[in-house]
Design an enzyme around this catalytic site. Sequence first.
Site, PDB file in Angstrom:
ATOM      1  N   GLU A 487       0.812  -1.217   0.000  1.00  0.00           N
ATOM      2  CA  GLU A 487       0.000   0.000   0.000  1.00  0.00           C
ATOM      3  C   GLU A 487       0.846   1.267   0.000  1.00  0.00           C
ATOM      4  OE1 GLU A 487      -2.903  -0.299   3.094  1.00  0.00           O
ATOM      5  OE2 GLU A 487      -4.011  -1.858   2.040  1.00  0.00           O
ATOM      6  N   GLU A 586      -5.188  -9.428   0.811  1.00  0.00           N
ATOM      7  CA  GLU A 586      -5.775  -9.336   2.153  1.00  0.00           C
ATOM      8  C   GLU A 586      -7.290  -9.381   2.051  1.00  0.00           C
ATOM      9  OE1 GLU A 586      -4.545  -5.823   4.137  1.00  0.00           O
ATOM     10  OE2 GLU A 586      -2.467  -6.446   4.393  1.00  0.00           O
TER      11      GLU A 586
END
Length: 684
Positions: A487, A586
């Site tokens: 990220e 995720e």
Amino acid sequence: MAGVNRSFSYSRGDDALLRDDEREISPLRSAEDGLYSTSYGDVSPLSAGVQAQNRPFDRGLVSVPEGQTLERHMTSTPGMDNLGPASVGGGISGIALGVANSHNRQSGVDAFRETDVPVRNLPAERDFNTTGSDNPYIPAPPDGDIYPSSEAVRYRDSYSSHTGLGAGAPFAEHSTPGTTPSQRSFFDSPYQGVDAGPYQRHSAYSSHDYPLVINPDDIADDGDDGFPVHPKGAADYRSNANVPGTGVAGAAAAGGFLGKFRALFKREEPSPFYDSDIGGGLGGAEKAQGGRHIIGGGSRKRGWIVGLILAAVIVAAIVGGAVGGILGHQEHDGDTSSSSSSSSSSGTGSGGSDKGDGLLDKDSDEIKALMNNKNLHKVFPGVDYTPWGVQYPLCLQYPPSQNNVTRDLAVLTQLTNTIRLYGTDCNQTEMVLEAIDRLQLTNMKLWLGVWIDTNTTTTDRQISQLYKIVENANDTSIFKGAIVGNEALYRAGSDVASAETNLIGYINDVKDHFKDKNIDLPVGTSDLGDNWNAQLVSAADFVMSNIHPFFGGVEIDDAASWTWTFWQTHDTPLTAGTNKQQIISEVGWPTGGGNDCGSDNKCQNDKQGAVAGIDELNQFLSEWVCQALDNGTEYFWFEAFDEPWKVQYNTPGQEWEDKWGLMDSARNLKPGVKIPDCGGKTIT
């Protein structure tokens, strides 16, 4: 994963406020430029035309005023490796003696109390410069106002990974913020006073030394913790700990005899050796050397007599000690041989190892028990994992425990054959590889992780360690690939273009290095599902997307289908016509803490939107896991174990940050959680 006021949104920042010069914009537009309106706020998983808005950000770290006081409360979770303050060696003296070296998982509130930052001023966990499970390297900024507070940043624009949500700090130009003495954080201290512990969050941005630094070895000890006081300036006798016990006992007994003999002549000085605690007596040896009054005044004749007697006693003590040492060594060898024979015939105890090194392995009783949980099923293609205590540089003082990692792997191997790591600091990768070897998990594979940061020192250290790990591996087939950054684009805030350029540069550097070394491993990154674009896909060998329906405010009845649809419409089209792998990096559901109604929607009751709970988790598992197993969907489940320290990111009504595990922090399956067995089908 998650953070303060976290939501699934394409419009607002992490403080839920629009700035004066902004207006709410939804990216979901019809062909006529009309806005969609769905029950989940701005998000429609069926809309292929979604375009993510740029995320705002505030820069920098804040610092703690140097006069700030710290409050200390800490206990240890029962059954863990740590010793609490109630135990001998607890508190600062225990830390000074390395008690925390085997630190296991603390309970949530106590883990939070080890930080000296008020909750109200903590940035959300997913702030670019914070430490989370997917960021165990860069610490959270403490309280202060040297830099703008990240609390001024707006709600996150999308769902997330397993760090808390917050403001994005700058990623551009690989720059490291400079500091002045007034900007130095107390977190930079290597000791952090009496509140230091393996769960403190330290700044990695400054190497300045502070007057507040406390070396636990320099603290005056009153001995009330059960350990003898080691005198200042005394020689360190702890290096003699490996002397055979009988020899040491013989020497101590001789010293005690000398002390009693001197007492006959009414000498007042203490014996340098006599003490009920051998270690304490040895430690005090040099105290008596400050004034040698063993014989003292009196007649010369009496002095000669005493001298001759003492000489005889000393010779006898030397002979006795030598004989005792030899006999003790022989007895020690006999005991070792007997112990080894017993160990080889009956196996090792719960804390032992058949290798005799004190480390757990597949033959340890504790490991056998952990690996025999009938309620766990190997149905997950992958699991996200960060070992406990791998925050750099704190891990240099409080190294993570190899036995803890081995215990974790003993549990994880019953859930999956693939583990994903987020970084290389603190020997975490090496410990996972060691655990795999000790447990002989021949089918276990590993996705290597590298943490990418604005601090080039951190990034360079991580990448350098990645190279060492791969090049030193006897067999690189255990590695499935290298994930460079997690990220990084989301954490870049509005400077996403520059961040993407830098990230692609890192990816290419790693790919070139592997090519030069004839290492065949795919290299890429992981980011939010809506942050991927054609340019990033072109640079990466695979696409990893973090997708969380909970933060979209999606009701549990729709969560599984929403996740699949979002992935299929946002990410899989990017690799059409290529052989690049698509993976959900995720996905998960919290087991408690409240409910989330998505972007800009305040829940009207505790049953609205996405509700955290055991029943909801079980429903998501039952509607996602076996179906994904049947259709071959590649994903990583977030996560196996709770992370209690993340309680600091909880807010009233949103107290789920520390509750994403299938199991608690002690590796116990949570009461009521049911992992599907999928009719006996397992991951191959």
